[in-house]
Every structure is written in C-alpha cells, then in structure tokens.
Design an enzyme around this catalytic site. Sequence first.
Site, mmCIF file in Angstrom:
data_model
loop_
_atom_site.group_PDB
_atom_site.id
_atom_site.type_symbol
_atom_site.label_atom_id
_atom_site.label_comp_id
_atom_site.label_asym_id
_atom_site.label_seq_id
_atom_site.Cartn_x
_atom_site.Cartn_y
_atom_site.Cartn_z
ATOM 1 N N TYR A 268 51.734 129.003 89.547
ATOM 2 C CA TYR A 268 51.331 128.443 88.248
ATOM 3 C C TYR A 268 52.394 128.768 87.188
ATOM 4 O O TYR A 268 52.586 128.046 86.225
ATOM 5 C CB TYR A 268 49.945 128.959 87.846
ATOM 6 C CG TYR A 268 49.235 128.079 86.848
ATOM 7 C CD1 TYR A 268 48.771 126.819 87.209
ATOM 8 C CD2 TYR A 268 49.026 128.504 85.536
ATOM 9 C CE1 TYR A 268 48.118 126.010 86.290
ATOM 10 C CE2 TYR A 268 48.372 127.703 84.606
ATOM 11 C CZ TYR A 268 47.916 126.454 84.995
ATOM 12 O OH TYR A 268 47.271 125.649 84.077
ATOM 13 N N LYS B 183 49.083 128.526 78.965
ATOM 14 C CA LYS B 183 47.614 128.641 78.815
ATOM 15 C C LYS B 183 47.250 129.866 77.984
ATOM 16 O O LYS B 183 46.263 129.841 77.237
ATOM 17 C CB LYS B 183 46.928 128.688 80.183
ATOM 18 C CG LYS B 183 46.947 127.354 80.943
ATOM 19 C CD LYS B 183 46.284 126.217 80.203
ATOM 20 C CE LYS B 183 46.027 125.011 81.082
ATOM 21 N NZ LYS B 183 45.617 123.828 80.298
ATOM 22 N N ASP C 18 51.202 109.991 72.987
ATOM 23 C CA ASP C 18 51.979 110.997 73.700
ATOM 24 C C ASP C 18 51.985 112.209 72.764
ATOM 25 O O ASP C 18 52.527 112.128 71.655
ATOM 26 C CB ASP C 18 53.404 110.473 73.947
ATOM 27 C CG ASP C 18 54.256 111.486 74.688
ATOM 28 O OD1 ASP C 18 54.065 112.700 74.483
ATOM 29 O OD2 ASP C 18 55.122 111.071 75.475
ATOM 30 N N VAL C 19 51.389 113.312 73.194
ATOM 31 C CA VAL C 19 51.192 114.444 72.269
ATOM 32 C C VAL C 19 52.489 115.152 71.894
ATOM 33 O O VAL C 19 52.481 116.031 71.036
ATOM 34 C CB VAL C 19 50.159 115.474 72.803
ATOM 35 C CG1 VAL C 19 48.788 114.847 72.967
ATOM 36 C CG2 VAL C 19 50.641 116.118 74.097
ATOM 37 N N VAL D 28 44.715 118.317 78.086
ATOM 38 C CA VAL D 28 46.101 117.952 78.358
ATOM 39 C C VAL D 28 46.869 119.176 78.829
ATOM 40 O O VAL D 28 46.758 120.244 78.235
ATOM 41 C CB VAL D 28 46.756 117.422 77.050
ATOM 42 C CG1 VAL D 28 48.240 117.207 77.246
ATOM 43 C CG2 VAL D 28 46.083 116.144 76.591
HETATM 44 P P1 NAD Z 1 44.621 115.065 84.710
HETATM 45 O O1 NAD Z 1 45.967 114.788 85.286
HETATM 46 O O2 NAD Z 1 43.555 114.120 85.031
HETATM 47 O O3 NAD Z 1 44.729 115.241 83.133
HETATM 48 C C1 NAD Z 1 45.863 115.740 82.496
HETATM 49 C C2 NAD Z 1 46.086 114.856 81.292
HETATM 50 O O4 NAD Z 1 47.188 115.308 80.517
HETATM 51 C C3 NAD Z 1 46.386 113.392 81.685
HETATM 52 O O5 NAD Z 1 45.436 112.555 81.100
HETATM 53 C C4 NAD Z 1 47.761 113.147 81.110
HETATM 54 O O6 NAD Z 1 47.910 111.826 80.648
HETATM 55 C C5 NAD Z 1 47.765 114.145 79.971
HETATM 56 N N1 NAD Z 1 49.121 114.415 79.471
HETATM 57 C C6 NAD Z 1 50.155 115.041 80.072
HETATM 58 N N2 NAD Z 1 51.247 115.010 79.282
HETATM 59 C C7 NAD Z 1 50.890 114.352 78.143
HETATM 60 C C8 NAD Z 1 51.569 113.973 76.958
HETATM 61 N N3 NAD Z 1 52.854 114.252 76.758
HETATM 62 N N4 NAD Z 1 50.876 113.314 76.011
HETATM 63 C C9 NAD Z 1 49.577 112.997 76.185
HETATM 64 N N5 NAD Z 1 48.877 113.322 77.296
HETATM 65 C C10 NAD Z 1 49.537 113.981 78.247
HETATM 66 O O7 NAD Z 1 44.261 116.543 85.188
HETATM 67 P P2 NAD Z 1 43.054 117.514 84.766
HETATM 68 O O8 NAD Z 1 42.958 118.475 85.885
HETATM 69 O O9 NAD Z 1 41.877 116.730 84.355
HETATM 70 O O10 NAD Z 1 43.663 118.303 83.518
HETATM 71 C C11 NAD Z 1 43.044 118.365 82.261
HETATM 72 C C12 NAD Z 1 43.128 119.771 81.677
HETATM 73 O O11 NAD Z 1 42.366 120.651 82.489
HETATM 74 C C13 NAD Z 1 44.533 120.345 81.629
HETATM 75 O O12 NAD Z 1 44.684 121.095 80.421
HETATM 76 C C14 NAD Z 1 44.548 121.280 82.806
HETATM 77 O O13 NAD Z 1 45.483 122.317 82.626
HETATM 78 C C15 NAD Z 1 43.130 121.793 82.746
HETATM 79 N N6 NAD Z 1 42.636 122.438 83.967
HETATM 80 C C16 NAD Z 1 42.704 121.791 85.179
HETATM 81 C C17 NAD Z 1 42.214 122.426 86.315
HETATM 82 C C18 NAD Z 1 42.305 121.757 87.674
HETATM 83 O O14 NAD Z 1 42.222 122.458 88.689
HETATM 84 N N7 NAD Z 1 42.419 120.445 87.760
HETATM 85 C C19 NAD Z 1 41.663 123.706 86.224
HETATM 86 C C20 NAD Z 1 41.609 124.336 84.977
HETATM 87 C C21 NAD Z 1 42.093 123.676 83.851
HETATM 88 O O1 0WE Z 2 46.518 123.175 84.782
HETATM 89 C C1 0WE Z 2 46.578 122.761 85.926
HETATM 90 C C2 0WE Z 2 47.603 121.733 86.323
HETATM 91 C C3 0WE Z 2 48.689 121.647 85.325
HETATM 92 C C4 0WE Z 2 49.873 120.799 85.667
HETATM 93 C C5 0WE Z 2 50.009 119.991 86.800
HETATM 94 C C6 0WE Z 2 51.168 119.250 86.994
HETATM 95 C C7 0WE Z 2 51.394 118.410 88.219
HETATM 96 C C8 0WE Z 2 52.362 117.293 87.955
HETATM 97 C C9 0WE Z 2 50.915 120.856 84.771
HETATM 98 N N1 0WE Z 2 52.043 120.163 84.961
HETATM 99 C C10 0WE Z 2 52.182 119.349 86.045
HETATM 100 N N2 0WE Z 2 53.349 118.665 86.183
HETATM 101 C C11 0WE Z 2 53.527 117.706 87.118
HETATM 102 O O2 0WE Z 2 54.625 117.141 87.256
HETATM 103 N N3 0WE Z 2 45.710 123.291 86.864
HETATM 104 C C12 0WE Z 2 44.879 124.402 86.470
HETATM 105 C C13 0WE Z 2 45.670 122.847 88.277
HETATM 106 C C14 0WE Z 2 46.569 123.747 89.047
HETATM 107 O O3 0WE Z 2 47.902 123.535 89.055
HETATM 108 C C15 0WE Z 2 48.475 124.559 89.785
HETATM 109 C C16 0WE Z 2 47.476 125.421 90.221
HETATM 110 C C17 0WE Z 2 46.244 124.906 89.754
HETATM 111 C C18 0WE Z 2 44.894 125.498 89.956
HETATM 112 C C19 0WE Z 2 49.808 124.792 90.053
HETATM 113 C C20 0WE Z 2 50.158 125.905 90.830
HETATM 114 C C21 0WE Z 2 49.162 126.774 91.261
HETATM 115 C C22 0WE Z 2 47.827 126.548 90.987
#
Ligand code: NAD
Ligand code: 0WE
Length: 263
Positions: free
Chosen positions: A159, A166, A66-67, A94
């Site tokens: 967001y 970010k 857990d980070v 993460v």
């Molecule tokens: P995901 O839910 O698969 O991955 C998010 C990860 O964060 C999970 O593995 C979760 O266990 C981990 N995490 C959250 N809180 C944590 C904690 N306290 N300790 C350790 N791990 C923790 O979703 P994803 O979309 O693969 O997200 C990965 C990265 O990509 C994130 O930084 C997200 O912001 C970024 N991102 C996502 C998107 C999207 O549209 N999905 C777009 C751009 C960037």
């Molecule tokens: O970085 C992300 C998602 C980040 C995220 C998602 C969750 C969902 C569950 C962070 N915290 C949480 N907490 C939770 O409880 N993305 C880039 C995907 C994403 O998330 C959005 C986006 C996009 C794109 C949220 C609002 C608007 C656009």
Amino acid sequence: MGFMAGKRALIVGVASDRSIAAGIAEAFAREGAELAFTYQNEKLKSRVEKLAERLGQNKNLLFACDVSRDDEITGVFDNLSLSWQSLDILVHSVGYAPREQLAGSFIESITREGYKISHDISAYSLAALAKGALPMMEGNNGSILTLTYNAATQVVPNYNVMGLAKASLESCMRFLAADLGPKGIRVNAISAGAVKTLAAAGISGFRKMLGYAEKTSPLQRTVTIEEIGNTAAFLCSDLASGITGETTFVDAGVNIMGMSFDQ
Ligand code: NAD
Ligand code: 0WE
C-alpha cells in the site's frame, strides 16, 4: 419515509457499479436523499449517468470533476448552485497513486512525484472540495464523509505511499471537523475493509488480502459496498448528529485483531 428524506447530497467517486460510492448512492437514494454526482472524465460519464438513472435521480446533475484541477472543482459548485440553493452532504470517495507506487518495497517504490500525486488526489482533494462546498453547506446541519483504509495507521504490504496519503486524509478530516463544527457541518470517515472495486483491480496479491479478511475477521468474511453504503447513510443523516471527527470501521472487525486464530 426514509431517514434521509429532504437531504441533498453530492457524490464524488463513482467509476462503476462496484464503486464504494455507488453503494453509498444506492443507500442514500433508498433513504430518500436527492443526489448529484461528479465524474472524473468523459470516459466515466456514461457509467455515472446510468447509475443516476437507475436510482431515479436527475440526469442533469452530473458534473465533470478531476479533483487535481481547481477550475473543475469551482465549476462543480458554480453549476450545482444553479439547480440547488443549498447542499447537505458531500461524499468524497477518491484515491489514487501512480500504479508503480503500489507494488514492492516501500523505500524502493516511493518517489517525490508519487508522493505529490497521491497526496494531492487522495488527501488535499477533501479540503479542496470542502472549501468549494462550504458556501452551499453552511448553516444546514450538513455532513461530509470520506473513505479511508486501515493502512493509514498500520502497515499493509504494497500500500506504500497511499498509507501516508490516508494518514493525511484522516488528519484533514479531523481538522475540517474542528473548523466546520461551529458552522453546523459534521465531518467523518469510514475505514473500509478490502473490497474488489476498480481501484483494487490489478493490484498484485489483492485476492490474498480478501482471503486474509475471511480468515482473520471476527465475522469471517469481507464487507460489501451495501454495508459501507448503509453506514455512510447513517453517518450523513441526522441520526448521527452527535458524531464528528470520527473514523468508523466497516471491515468485519479485521482491525481489532493482532493475530489470526488458527483455522
Ligand atoms: P473506485 O475505483 O471505484 O473509486 C475510486 C474513484 O476515484 C473513481 O471514481 C475515480 O474516478 C476517482 N478518482 C481517481 N483519481 C481522480 C481524480 N484525479 N479526480 C477525480 N476522481 C478521481 O474504487 P473504490 O474502492 O470505490 O475507492 C473509493 C475510495 O474508497 C478510495 O478513497 C479508496 O481509497 C477507498 N477505499 C477502498 C477500499 C477497497 O478495498 N476498495 C478499502 C478502503 C478504502
Ligand atoms: O485505497 C485503495 C486503492 C487505492 C488505489 C488503487 C489504485 C489502482 C490503480 C490508489 N491508486 C491506484 N492507482 C492505480 O493505478 N484500497 C484500500 C484498495 C487497496 O489497494 C491496495 C491494497 C488495498 C486494500 C494496494 C496494495 C495493497 C493493498
């Protein structure tokens, strides 16, 4: 032979097969890298285990992390160093803010606690993991990669505080790049387009966001975790030896558009 043969990578952020980190792991394994993983909690352990198995990786190199906990971060590297003398690559994938932070008006949703948690988990954790990894990474052409989103610099509705986190993450990536460059370690970010992962599940209007990419991006589609994984493999390999402190967009070009063409 793959272009990552001989590289050892620690991947932080797999929660399911749809995770961006899973796409990255897949590309790294295909290119010959050896992988270790962390998992956030016991609930997610078996999923990470299955991925490691599917990719033909050592099932013993899985560590709870857990980070938000310094002791767990220290534990990862103490344990990893029992199996690996050195580490070449650290992937940080993460992000987290309390769900209620990610909906509606920015000014109405943001709180001191929401700000604190989102920045701790989503931005500080990159520095914390880099600090922990440094003793194992020093002096071997290593590379650190994080995942960001365009809302760091351009407003995306809902967001909210994650946009601030970010922005902090991207700055952290550059400060690390400047600090660790002399030690032979490159630090970069991929700014990914919207992908349907667990982190996207339940976010109101997420489908609309995927639709926006299909309508607006030069490639007229969204991106896949395979495409993000391939770019990650390049950036973390010696093919990218001249690249550090950089944010590379893997978003089908959405970020270059100021306005979409009529359909
Ligand atoms: P995901 O839910 O698969 O991955 C998010 C990860 O964060 C999970 O593995 C979760 O266990 C981990 N995490 C959250 N809180 C944590 C904690 N306290 N300790 C350790 N791990 C923790 O979703 P994803 O979309 O693969 O997200 C990965 C990265 O990509 C994130 O930084 C997200 O912001 C970024 N991102 C996502 C998107 C999207 O549209 N999905 C777009 C751009 C960037
Ligand atoms: O970085 C992300 C998602 C980040 C995220 C998602 C969750 C969902 C569950 C962070 N915290 C949480 N907490 C939770 O409880 N993305 C880039 C995907 C994403 O998330 C959005 C986006 C996009 C794109 C949220 C609002 C608007 C656009």
